[in-house]
Design a protein around this motif. Structure first.
Motif, PDB file in Angstrom:
ATOM      1  N   HIS A 137       0.916  -1.042  -0.031  1.00  0.00           N
ATOM      2  CA  HIS A 137      -0.095  -0.101  -0.027  1.00  0.00           C
ATOM      3  C   HIS A 137       0.961   1.153   0.064  1.00  0.00           C
ATOM      4  O   HIS A 137       1.447   1.477   0.980  1.00  0.00           O
ATOM      5  CB  HIS A 137      -1.072  -0.011   1.131  1.00  0.00           C
ATOM      6  CG  HIS A 137      -1.881  -0.955   1.177  1.00  0.00           C
ATOM      7  ND1 HIS A 137      -1.706  -2.162   1.532  1.00  0.00           N
ATOM      8  CD2 HIS A 137      -3.198  -0.919   0.860  1.00  0.00           C
ATOM      9  CE1 HIS A 137      -3.073  -2.928   1.354  1.00  0.00           C
ATOM     10  NE2 HIS A 137      -4.088  -2.046   0.880  1.00  0.00           N
ATOM     11  N   LEU A 141      -0.737   5.388   5.441  1.00  0.00           N
ATOM     12  CA  LEU A 141      -1.683   4.279   6.030  1.00  0.00           C
ATOM     13  C   LEU A 141      -2.717   5.023   7.022  1.00  0.00           C
ATOM     14  O   LEU A 141      -3.991   4.741   7.023  1.00  0.00           O
ATOM     15  CB  LEU A 141      -0.542   3.525   6.927  1.00  0.00           C
ATOM     16  CG  LEU A 141      -1.396   2.268   7.614  1.00  0.00           C
ATOM     17  CD1 LEU A 141      -1.691   1.301   6.706  1.00  0.00           C
ATOM     18  CD2 LEU A 141      -0.152   1.903   8.628  1.00  0.00           C
ATOM     19  N   PRO A 189       7.481  -4.305  11.809  1.00  0.00           N
ATOM     20  CA  PRO A 189       6.439  -3.531  10.723  1.00  0.00           C
ATOM     21  C   PRO A 189       6.767  -1.929  10.572  1.00  0.00           C
ATOM     22  O   PRO A 189       7.580  -1.464  11.405  1.00  0.00           O
ATOM     23  CB  PRO A 189       5.174  -3.255  11.842  1.00  0.00           C
ATOM     24  CG  PRO A 189       5.517  -3.537  13.328  1.00  0.00           C
ATOM     25  CD  PRO A 189       6.855  -4.548  13.146  1.00  0.00           C
ATOM     26  N   LEU A 209      -4.197  -0.618  12.212  1.00  0.00           N
ATOM     27  CA  LEU A 209      -3.963  -0.963  10.796  1.00  0.00           C
ATOM     28  C   LEU A 209      -2.224  -1.302  11.132  1.00  0.00           C
ATOM     29  O   LEU A 209      -1.306  -0.193  11.348  1.00  0.00           O
ATOM     30  CB  LEU A 209      -3.806  -0.028   9.722  1.00  0.00           C
ATOM     31  CG  LEU A 209      -5.276   0.244   9.269  1.00  0.00           C
ATOM     32  CD1 LEU A 209      -5.554   1.247   8.278  1.00  0.00           C
ATOM     33  CD2 LEU A 209      -5.957  -1.102   8.843  1.00  0.00           C
ATOM     34  N   ARG A 211       1.368  -2.054   9.071  1.00  0.00           N
ATOM     35  CA  ARG A 211       1.775  -2.420   7.629  1.00  0.00           C
ATOM     36  C   ARG A 211       3.350  -2.835   7.750  1.00  0.00           C
ATOM     37  O   ARG A 211       3.972  -2.229   8.524  1.00  0.00           O
ATOM     38  CB  ARG A 211       1.954  -0.933   6.792  1.00  0.00           C
ATOM     39  CG  ARG A 211       2.123  -1.424   5.545  1.00  0.00           C
ATOM     40  CD  ARG A 211       1.868  -0.139   4.422  1.00  0.00           C
ATOM     41  NE  ARG A 211       2.504   1.091   4.903  1.00  0.00           N
ATOM     42  CZ  ARG A 211       1.951   2.207   4.276  1.00  0.00           C
ATOM     43  NH1 ARG A 211       1.309   2.438   3.258  1.00  0.00           N
ATOM     44  NH2 ARG A 211       2.449   3.306   4.631  1.00  0.00           N
ATOM     45  N   THR A 215       3.735  -8.825   1.897  1.00  0.00           N
ATOM     46  CA  THR A 215       2.678  -9.263   2.388  1.00  0.00           C
ATOM     47  C   THR A 215       3.040 -10.682   3.077  1.00  0.00           C
ATOM     48  O   THR A 215       2.262 -11.512   3.949  1.00  0.00           O
ATOM     49  CB  THR A 215       1.734 -10.132   1.075  1.00  0.00           C
ATOM     50  OG1 THR A 215       0.629 -10.532   1.617  1.00  0.00           O
ATOM     51  CG2 THR A 215       2.752 -10.985   0.174  1.00  0.00           C
ATOM     52  N   ALA A 218       3.192  -9.943   6.744  1.00  0.00           N
ATOM     53  CA  ALA A 218       2.023  -9.650   7.363  1.00  0.00           C
ATOM     54  C   ALA A 218       0.938 -11.146   7.324  1.00  0.00           C
ATOM     55  O   ALA A 218       0.355 -11.173   8.457  1.00  0.00           O
ATOM     56  CB  ALA A 218       1.135  -8.809   6.445  1.00  0.00           C
ATOM     57  N   ASP A 281       0.350  -6.284   2.281  1.00  0.00           N
ATOM     58  CA  ASP A 281       1.225  -5.971   3.369  1.00  0.00           C
ATOM     59  C   ASP A 281       0.788  -5.410   4.578  1.00  0.00           C
ATOM     60  O   ASP A 281       1.563  -5.080   5.698  1.00  0.00           O
ATOM     61  CB  ASP A 281       2.333  -4.980   2.799  1.00  0.00           C
ATOM     62  CG  ASP A 281       1.489  -3.532   2.723  1.00  0.00           C
ATOM     63  OD1 ASP A 281       0.342  -3.341   2.536  1.00  0.00           O
ATOM     64  OD2 ASP A 281       2.371  -2.669   2.598  1.00  0.00           O
ATOM     65  N   THR A 282      -0.528  -5.240   4.598  1.00  0.00           N
ATOM     66  CA  THR A 282      -1.188  -4.658   5.918  1.00  0.00           C
ATOM     67  C   THR A 282      -2.100  -5.573   6.785  1.00  0.00           C
ATOM     68  O   THR A 282      -2.800  -6.396   6.015  1.00  0.00           O
ATOM     69  CB  THR A 282      -1.919  -3.269   5.518  1.00  0.00           C
ATOM     70  OG1 THR A 282      -1.038  -2.471   4.859  1.00  0.00           O
ATOM     71  CG2 THR A 282      -2.819  -2.671   6.865  1.00  0.00           C
ATOM     72  N   ALA A 284      -5.312  -5.463   9.425  1.00  0.00           N
ATOM     73  CA  ALA A 284      -6.296  -4.694  10.076  1.00  0.00           C
ATOM     74  C   ALA A 284      -6.850  -5.668  11.369  1.00  0.00           C
ATOM     75  O   ALA A 284      -7.171  -6.716  11.064  1.00  0.00           O
ATOM     76  CB  ALA A 284      -7.324  -4.130   9.347  1.00  0.00           C
ATOM     77  N   LEU A 312      -9.033  -0.592   1.861  1.00  0.00           N
ATOM     78  CA  LEU A 312      -7.614  -1.426   1.888  1.00  0.00           C
ATOM     79  C   LEU A 312      -7.327  -2.402   0.625  1.00  0.00           C
ATOM     80  O   LEU A 312      -6.637  -2.794   0.228  1.00  0.00           O
ATOM     81  CB  LEU A 312      -7.580  -2.492   3.202  1.00  0.00           C
ATOM     82  CG  LEU A 312      -7.279  -1.727   4.404  1.00  0.00           C
ATOM     83  CD1 LEU A 312      -7.312  -2.787   5.681  1.00  0.00           C
ATOM     84  CD2 LEU A 312      -5.930  -0.868   4.505  1.00  0.00           C
TER      85      LEU A 312
END
Length: 313
Positions: A137, A141, A189, A209, A211, A215, A218, A281-282, A284, A312
């Protein structure tokens, strides 16, 4: 229901029941009357007469059964025509909030402001485009956090800005905070942002969130928290968390994976609903708590999860 959809850079009123008419008594069968045949007579030659214009035979009256059937069908067609026209006119004349299935108010959803996706830095791809294999992303953020709905009182600690690892870890039970902190230290992160608020009914909402650089990191956090078929590492003030069966595949958004749970009775001083979403990559984390031994409402919680996921995607 006040359903918003995210834009880039930015069911019918039930028809009145139709009461069937009274059943018609069956008609008695019509039988022809017997007639006596005239006695045969000797043939006679008719006298010549003046020519007359031909006359057409008198029409035979249809049986009463046919007439009644035609009458009933005609009445039925007229009745349904009037009913259909009235229903269509009624729906067309109603406000959108008055038509069941199209309601935007009074169905439990919160009044969120109009949402839009934040602008990206020049030349940066969206997280799930073909030119972004790491599913990063690139937007700020903080701009991806769902804003608070109307009537909310903002959380003074979770204002929509950056938060520390310690603040995020405080969402978990005290005995689990050290292990969660170690997971974050190992995954490193890039940023953590959060927003919270309290609604007039006492429901407390928090969105975090987190990040990472890709990915893979995450996904590793989701796995290390044991989130999947279970809610994983317990959050603070939660008891028995179970998978929320009311969350269906229709609520899922392409490229995102959501894990939605609700606290089962008997619960403690508050009822908790929680959801994790893996979005590239995030990660939630969305939490709704309602104190006073009353359940946190399902509709606004799922609404919050869906809207946050749209930001997102």
């Amino acid at each position: 229901m006040n359903e918003q959809t995210v834009t880039p850079g930015t069911a019918t009123a039930p028809e009145a029941p139709v009461t069937p008419g009274e059943a018609m008594a069956p008609e008695a069968p019509v039988t022809p009357e017997a007639s006596a045949l005239p006695a045969p007579t000797a043939p006679t030659v008719p006298a010549p007469t003046e020519p007359t214009e031909p006359t057409s035979p008198a029409p035979t009256a249809p049986p009463r059964r046919v007439l009644r059937a035609v009458g009933r069908w005609t009445a039925a067609v007229l009745a349904f025509g009037v009913l259909g026209t009235g229903t269509a006119f009624g729906i067309a004349s109603l406000e959108r909030t008055d038509v069941p299935g199209l309601a935007t108010e009074g169905d439990g959803r919160w009044a969120y402001p109009k949402l839009s996706l934040p602008a990206l830095p020049a030349g940066s791809p969206r997280p799930f485009s073909t030119g972004n294999p790491a599913e990063i992303h690139h937007a700020d953020l903080r701009d991806l956090l769902l804003p608070a709905p109307a009537g909310a009182v903002p959380d003074k600690k979770l204002t929509g800005g950056w938060i520390s690892t310690e603040t995020f870890v405080a969402a978990y039970r005290p005995q689990n905070r050290a292990s969660v902190a170690q997971l974050l230290k190992d995954a490193a992160p890039r940023h953590i942002a959060a927003r919270g608020w309290t609604m007039p009914d006492g429901t407390v909402s928090r969105i975090y969130l987190v990040r990472f650089n890709s990915t893979a990191f995450a996904t590793r956090l989701i796995d290390d928290l044991y989130v999947g078929s279970s809610a994983g590492t317990p959050l603070d003030r939660t008891e028995a968390m179970e998978f929320d069966g009311s969350w269906g595949s229709a609520n899922d958004i392409e490229n995102l994976s959501s894990f939605v749970f609700t606290e089962q009775a008997p619960f403690g001083a508050e009822h908790v609903r929680q959801a994790y979403t893996l979005a590239g990559d995030t990660v939630a984390l969305i939490v709704h708590e309602r104190p006073g031994k009353r359940e946190a409402e399902q509709v606004p919680f799922q609404q919050t999860v869906i809207l946050q996921n749209q930001l997102l995607a």
